[in-house]
Design an enzyme around this catalytic site. Structure first.
Site, PDB file in Angstrom:
ATOM      1  N   CYS A  36      31.382  45.397  43.267  1.00  0.00           N
ATOM      2  CA  CYS A  36      29.957  45.326  43.603  1.00  0.00           C
ATOM      3  C   CYS A  36      29.730  45.226  45.107  1.00  0.00           C
ATOM      4  CB  CYS A  36      29.284  44.172  42.882  1.00  0.00           C
ATOM      5  SG  CYS A  36      29.135  44.461  41.106  1.00  0.00           S
TER       6      CYS A  36
ATOM      7  N   ASP B  27      37.676  39.387  49.582  1.00  0.00           N
ATOM      8  CA  ASP B  27      37.657  39.114  48.139  1.00  0.00           C
ATOM      9  C   ASP B  27      37.637  37.630  47.779  1.00  0.00           C
ATOM     10  OD1 ASP B  27      37.709  40.487  45.527  1.00  0.00           O
ATOM     11  OD2 ASP B  27      39.644  39.516  45.232  1.00  0.00           O
TER      12      ASP B  27
ATOM     13  N   HIS C 254      35.083  33.669  44.767  1.00  0.00           N
ATOM     14  CA  HIS C 254      35.255  35.130  44.786  1.00  0.00           C
ATOM     15  C   HIS C 254      34.342  35.706  45.867  1.00  0.00           C
ATOM     16  CE1 HIS C 254      35.302  39.080  42.171  1.00  0.00           C
ATOM     17  NE2 HIS C 254      36.168  39.131  43.158  1.00  0.00           N
TER      18      HIS C 254
ATOM     19  N   SER D 186      33.204  41.905  40.718  1.00  0.00           N
ATOM     20  CA  SER D 186      34.186  42.960  40.999  1.00  0.00           C
ATOM     21  C   SER D 186      33.501  44.319  41.109  1.00  0.00           C
ATOM     22  CB  SER D 186      35.215  43.002  39.872  1.00  0.00           C
ATOM     23  OG  SER D 186      35.841  41.749  39.768  1.00  0.00           O
TER      24      SER D 186
ATOM     25  N   ARG E   5      43.102  51.887  43.289  1.00  0.00           N
ATOM     26  CA  ARG E   5      43.053  50.909  44.386  1.00  0.00           C
ATOM     27  C   ARG E   5      43.989  51.282  45.523  1.00  0.00           C
ATOM     28  NH1 ARG E   5      39.656  46.049  43.631  1.00  0.00           N
ATOM     29  NH2 ARG E   5      38.766  46.440  41.592  1.00  0.00           N
TER      30      ARG E   5
ATOM     31  N   TYR F   3      49.478  45.952  36.155  1.00  0.00           N
ATOM     32  CA  TYR F   3      48.297  46.249  36.970  1.00  0.00           C
ATOM     33  C   TYR F   3      47.923  45.072  37.888  1.00  0.00           C
ATOM     34  CZ  TYR F   3      43.629  46.375  38.657  1.00  0.00           C
ATOM     35  OH  TYR F   3      42.576  46.278  39.515  1.00  0.00           O
TER      36      TYR F   3
ATOM     37  N   LYS G 182      43.959  36.710  41.774  1.00  0.00           N
ATOM     38  CA  LYS G 182      42.945  36.100  40.919  1.00  0.00           C
ATOM     39  C   LYS G 182      43.506  34.885  40.171  1.00  0.00           C
ATOM     40  CE  LYS G 182      39.885  38.605  42.498  1.00  0.00           C
ATOM     41  NZ  LYS G 182      39.281  39.847  42.210  1.00  0.00           N
TER      42      LYS G 182
ATOM     43  N   ARG H 290      41.942  44.587  34.958  1.00  0.00           N
ATOM     44  CA  ARG H 290      42.110  43.248  34.400  1.00  0.00           C
ATOM     45  C   ARG H 290      41.696  43.252  32.929  1.00  0.00           C
ATOM     46  NH1 ARG H 290      38.575  40.429  35.891  1.00  0.00           N
ATOM     47  NH2 ARG H 290      37.463  41.734  37.365  1.00  0.00           N
TER      48      ARG H 290
HETATM   49  P1  GTP Z   1      36.595  44.133  43.951  1.00  0.00           P
HETATM   50  O1  GTP Z   1      37.741  44.521  44.834  1.00  0.00           O
HETATM   51  O2  GTP Z   1      36.742  44.649  42.557  1.00  0.00           O
HETATM   52  O3  GTP Z   1      36.336  42.662  43.946  1.00  0.00           O
HETATM   53  O4  GTP Z   1      35.293  44.948  44.473  1.00  0.00           O
HETATM   54  P2  GTP Z   1      34.316  44.744  45.732  1.00  0.00           P
HETATM   55  O5  GTP Z   1      33.275  43.728  45.430  1.00  0.00           O
HETATM   56  O6  GTP Z   1      35.107  44.554  46.966  1.00  0.00           O
HETATM   57  O7  GTP Z   1      33.552  46.157  45.776  1.00  0.00           O
HETATM   58  P3  GTP Z   1      33.655  47.373  46.820  1.00  0.00           P
HETATM   59  O8  GTP Z   1      33.196  46.992  48.196  1.00  0.00           O
HETATM   60  O9  GTP Z   1      35.008  47.963  46.704  1.00  0.00           O
HETATM   61  O10 GTP Z   1      32.575  48.383  46.223  1.00  0.00           O
HETATM   62  C1  GTP Z   1      32.637  48.855  44.913  1.00  0.00           C
HETATM   63  C2  GTP Z   1      31.741  50.038  44.705  1.00  0.00           C
HETATM   64  O11 GTP Z   1      30.404  49.722  45.099  1.00  0.00           O
HETATM   65  C3  GTP Z   1      32.150  51.258  45.532  1.00  0.00           C
HETATM   66  O12 GTP Z   1      32.053  52.392  44.713  1.00  0.00           O
HETATM   67  C4  GTP Z   1      31.146  51.307  46.635  1.00  0.00           C
HETATM   68  O13 GTP Z   1      30.936  52.611  47.076  1.00  0.00           O
HETATM   69  C5  GTP Z   1      29.894  50.695  45.997  1.00  0.00           C
HETATM   70  N1  GTP Z   1      29.041  50.024  47.018  1.00  0.00           N
HETATM   71  C6  GTP Z   1      29.438  49.091  47.912  1.00  0.00           C
HETATM   72  N2  GTP Z   1      28.413  48.715  48.719  1.00  0.00           N
HETATM   73  C7  GTP Z   1      27.334  49.422  48.313  1.00  0.00           C
HETATM   74  C8  GTP Z   1      25.966  49.476  48.746  1.00  0.00           C
HETATM   75  O14 GTP Z   1      25.535  48.799  49.681  1.00  0.00           O
HETATM   76  N3  GTP Z   1      25.145  50.322  48.071  1.00  0.00           N
HETATM   77  C9  GTP Z   1      25.600  51.100  47.019  1.00  0.00           C
HETATM   78  N4  GTP Z   1      24.730  51.902  46.428  1.00  0.00           N
HETATM   79  N5  GTP Z   1      26.883  51.082  46.598  1.00  0.00           N
HETATM   80  C10 GTP Z   1      27.738  50.254  47.228  1.00  0.00           C
HETATM   81  C1  SPV Z   2      38.541  42.324  41.083  1.00  0.00           C
HETATM   82  O1  SPV Z   2      38.563  42.863  39.964  1.00  0.00           O
HETATM   83  O2  SPV Z   2      37.656  41.493  41.411  1.00  0.00           O
HETATM   84  C2  SPV Z   2      39.552  42.688  42.085  1.00  0.00           C
HETATM   85  C3  SPV Z   2      40.679  43.515  41.663  1.00  0.00           C
HETATM   86  O3  SPV Z   2      39.479  42.244  43.212  1.00  0.00           O
HETATM   87  S1  SPV Z   2      41.857  42.608  40.780  1.00  0.00           S
HETATM   88  O4  SPV Z   2      42.884  42.162  41.721  1.00  0.00           O
HETATM   89  O5  SPV Z   2      42.408  43.496  39.798  1.00  0.00           O
HETATM   90  O6  SPV Z   2      41.248  41.453  40.171  1.00  0.00           O
HETATM   91 MN    MN Z   3      37.583  41.011  43.485  1.00  0.00          MN
END
Ligand code: GTP
Ligand code: SPV
Ligand code: MN
Length: 587
Positions: A250, A277, A226, A248, A371, A197, A206, A69
């Site tokens: 996290c 999400d 979110h 994002s 992704r 993207y 989003k 983004r």
């Molecule tokens: P978006 O799709 O961008 O909104 O991301 P998201 O909030 O769904 O994050 P996602 O669950 O994909 O995790 C993102 C990163 O954080 C990955 O590299 C995970 O491995 C890491 N991660 C997730 N949960 C944990 C946790 O409990 N501990 C640690 N250390 N890392 C974590």
């Molecule tokens: C985020 O960045 O929080 C995502 C991926 O979930 S995107 O659809 O690119 O915003």
């Molecule tokens: Mn997201």
């Protein structure tokens, strides 16, 4: 496809503006999607992967300058600048329309205009909303067909209503200098140019489900957040639902699909995924807050996803999935990314399509924001309520960010308004999900900084109002931080499935079954209140990540004061009060 006058009139406008060679309505049929996949394979836009190992799966590479983004090129075009607020970029609507139409004019020449009618939320749900996106990208059509409900059923549901959101996407030349993602909340209009993207072009996600929807929700007593949504089933078979907002990359997808530690699964605990999400939430007939996931698939971060960290996500990617910017393993025509396993392919192409040998490479093979787009139905723990038109009742709302220091593993707010304060002061280290520096701590209220479609001060006020509306049926509000680091830079808390131990305390707090101690920032568990049986972590270590350090928080409070100053008189009094009370408790 439709007789809807408002839709047809806009499509005529788009035809005149964009000059497509051909027009195709996406009807949602498998035959049409299959024909589009074949066409995109023939043109090289997507690559068909190993049908035995990854049936129905494809790989796509975006342009190298177009991988995340673009927050600095994202605009809220409200007629008054004040309505975009201090945290959004703003452009005057007239000026923005002119600029965007000039950029997009004739850009579909030699291309096809695809028209995608889509529903955010189960078709026919009182919480669902309809949009129509025009695009010149088959990749967008295929992704939208996974991420949303698309086609004839949607346009039939719309009938002759004018209540739908326009979305114009044009790849143009993927010119980063002319890339704009613009939202016109007062006109139900989204325009995205010069990107291919995900978050910039899957306009249901989003752009609509957060930026437009947050604005719509403000006017109609609902909330677009979110947030993931998950259900926790106890051994008695009762299911309690929570929603959680993390910025994002996290941990939303990971938490949404977690598998509890063995000790819990043996007893019969289970987690059900409703969403990973986005959550749309409204007061239900029983007075509680009810949530739906407006999406129909997962657009998840690939790196770090593996059979240990998130087996349910990995399983979801095994069929019908589009991978974007991962490694292409040429030996068996499959995919790979950092953190999948310790066995990177040697005969491979990196995310840019260059020859790459995982055994000798010094550069990463997959982009950090690569992704997978997978149908929600693929997920082994998808909730039976996933398609429910009324949604699920929320017991707790959880905020969280990526903080190496300062924020404890978990704490509970004193009450709703204090919980809004807790959400509003969220801060997190930036990630690869958006272009820009990674690892810099920034304020990201409710994980909505890049996604709030109007003045964030008004958004805080809307949260306060929702609390009044829900009264004593409002969910309890918590904050978590899985990301505390030790002096070697290693994560202290094991995270992932073990986060269930924290969820247990949260649910028990909602039911008055768990203890806590009062701290200056809220209720914190005592080290005895979090179950660490079977974990390789000592009580003292746990105590260290539950501690609230007054000196650190005094500095934090100064930062909050500075941040709040940016909202001027838009800052609700309740939040200023919460900050004063925090300072009182710290001193
Ligand atoms: P978006 O799709 O961008 O909104 O991301 P998201 O909030 O769904 O994050 P996602 O669950 O994909 O995790 C993102 C990163 O954080 C990955 O590299 C995970 O491995 C890491 N991660 C997730 N949960 C944990 C946790 O409990 N501990 C640690 N250390 N890392 C974590
Ligand atoms: C985020 O960045 O929080 C995502 C991926 O979930 S995107 O659809 O690119 O915003
Ligand atoms: Mn997201």
């Amino acid at each position: 496809m439709t007789n809807n006058k408002s839709v047809l009139a806009w499509i005529e406008e788009m035809k005149t503006l964009l000059s497509p060679d051909k027009i195709v309505w996406i009807d949602g049929s498998e035959e049409q999607l299959e024909a589009l996949r074949a066409e995109a394979c023939a043109s090289g836009e997507i690559i068909k992967l190993n049908e035995e190992k990854l049936p129905g799966c494809y790989l796509h590479r975006t342009a190298v300058n177009d991988v995340a983004r673009v927050e600095d090129r994202t605009f809220i075009c409200s007629s008054k600048e004040e309505d975009a607020g201090p945290t959004n970029n703003w452009k005057a609507p007239d000026e923005a329309y002119k600029m965007l139409f000039d950029i997009a004019r004739d850009s579909y020449k030699g291309r096809t205009m695809y028209i995608i009618p889509y529903s955010m939320g189960p078709i026919g749900s009182p919480l669902a909303q309809i949009g129509v996106e025009v695009t010149d990208s088959i990749y967008v059509c295929l992704n939208m067909a996974i991420m949303t409900r698309v086609g004839k059923a949607v346009i039939d549901q719309l009938g002759d209503s004018t209540d739908w959101v326009k979305g114009l996407h044009s790849r143009c030349n993927i010119d980063a200098e002319k890339r704009y993602i613009c939202h016109f909340p007062e006109d139900n209009y989204i325009i995205s140019v010069n990107s291919g993207y995900g978050g910039n072009v899957l306009l249901g996600k989003k752009c609509f489900a957060l930026r437009m929807a947050s604005y719509l929700g403000k006017q109609n007593e609902w909330m677009a957040e979110h947030m993931l949504i998950l259900g926790i089933e106890n051994p008695q078979g009762e299911i309690k639902y929570v929603s959680a907002a993390f910025p994002s990359a996290c941990g939303k997808t990971n938490l949404a699909m977690l598998i509890p530690p063995e000790g819990y699964t043996n007893k019969g605990y289970k987690v059900w995924t409703v969403g990973d999400d986005i959550a749309w939430m409204r007061k239900g007939p029983d007075g509680r807050l009810w949530a739906i996931n407006p999406e129909n698939g997962f657009f998840g971060v690939a790196p770090g996803t593996n059979v240990k960290s998130n087996p349910n996500a990995l399983e979801s990617t095994k069929k019908g999935t589009i991978f974007t910017n991962v490694v292409h393993n040429l030996d068996d025509n499959t995919v790979w990314w950092e953190g999948l396993d310790k066995n990177p392919p040697e005969n491979a192409l990196n995310w840019k399509g260059e020859p790459w040998n995982g055994k000798t490479a010094t550069e990463k093979g997959a982009h950090p924001n690569s992704r997978f787009t997978s149908p929600a139905k693929n997920c082994p723990c998808i909730s039976p309520e996933f398609d429910s038109i009324k949604g699920v009742p929320i017991s707790a709302i959880i905020f969280g960010g990526r903080r190496a220091q300062t924020t404890p593993l978990v704490y509970q707010s004193y009450d709703w308004n204090n919980g809004v304060f807790v959400g509003s002061i969220m801060a997190s280290e930036t990630t690869a999900a958006a272009i820009g520096a990674v690892g810099v701590v920034r304020r990201d209220p409710m994980a909505m900084l890049p996604f709030c479609g109007y003045n964030m001060g008004d958004y805080f006020a809307h949260w306060i109002e929702m609390g009044k509306l829900l009264g004593d049926k409002a969910p309890k509000i918590f904050n978590v931080n899985w990301f505390r680091l030790d002096e070697n830079g290693d994560f202290i808390w094991p995270g992932f499935g073990d986060n269930f131990r924290v969820l247990e305390w949260i649910i028990d707090r909602c039911e008055d079954k768990a203890d806590a101690v009062e701290s200056p920032i809220g209720y914190v568990p005592d080290a005895d209140d979090i179950n660490i049986d079977g974990l390789d972590i000592s009580k003292d270590t746990l105590r260290s990540i539950l501690a609230v350090d007054k000196e650190t928080w005094k500095k934090e409070a100064e930062g909050i004061k500075e941040f709040y100053a940016g909202f001027g008189d838009k800052l609700p009094k309740e939040l200023a009060d919460s900050l004063n009370k925090l300072n009182d408790r710290l001193n």
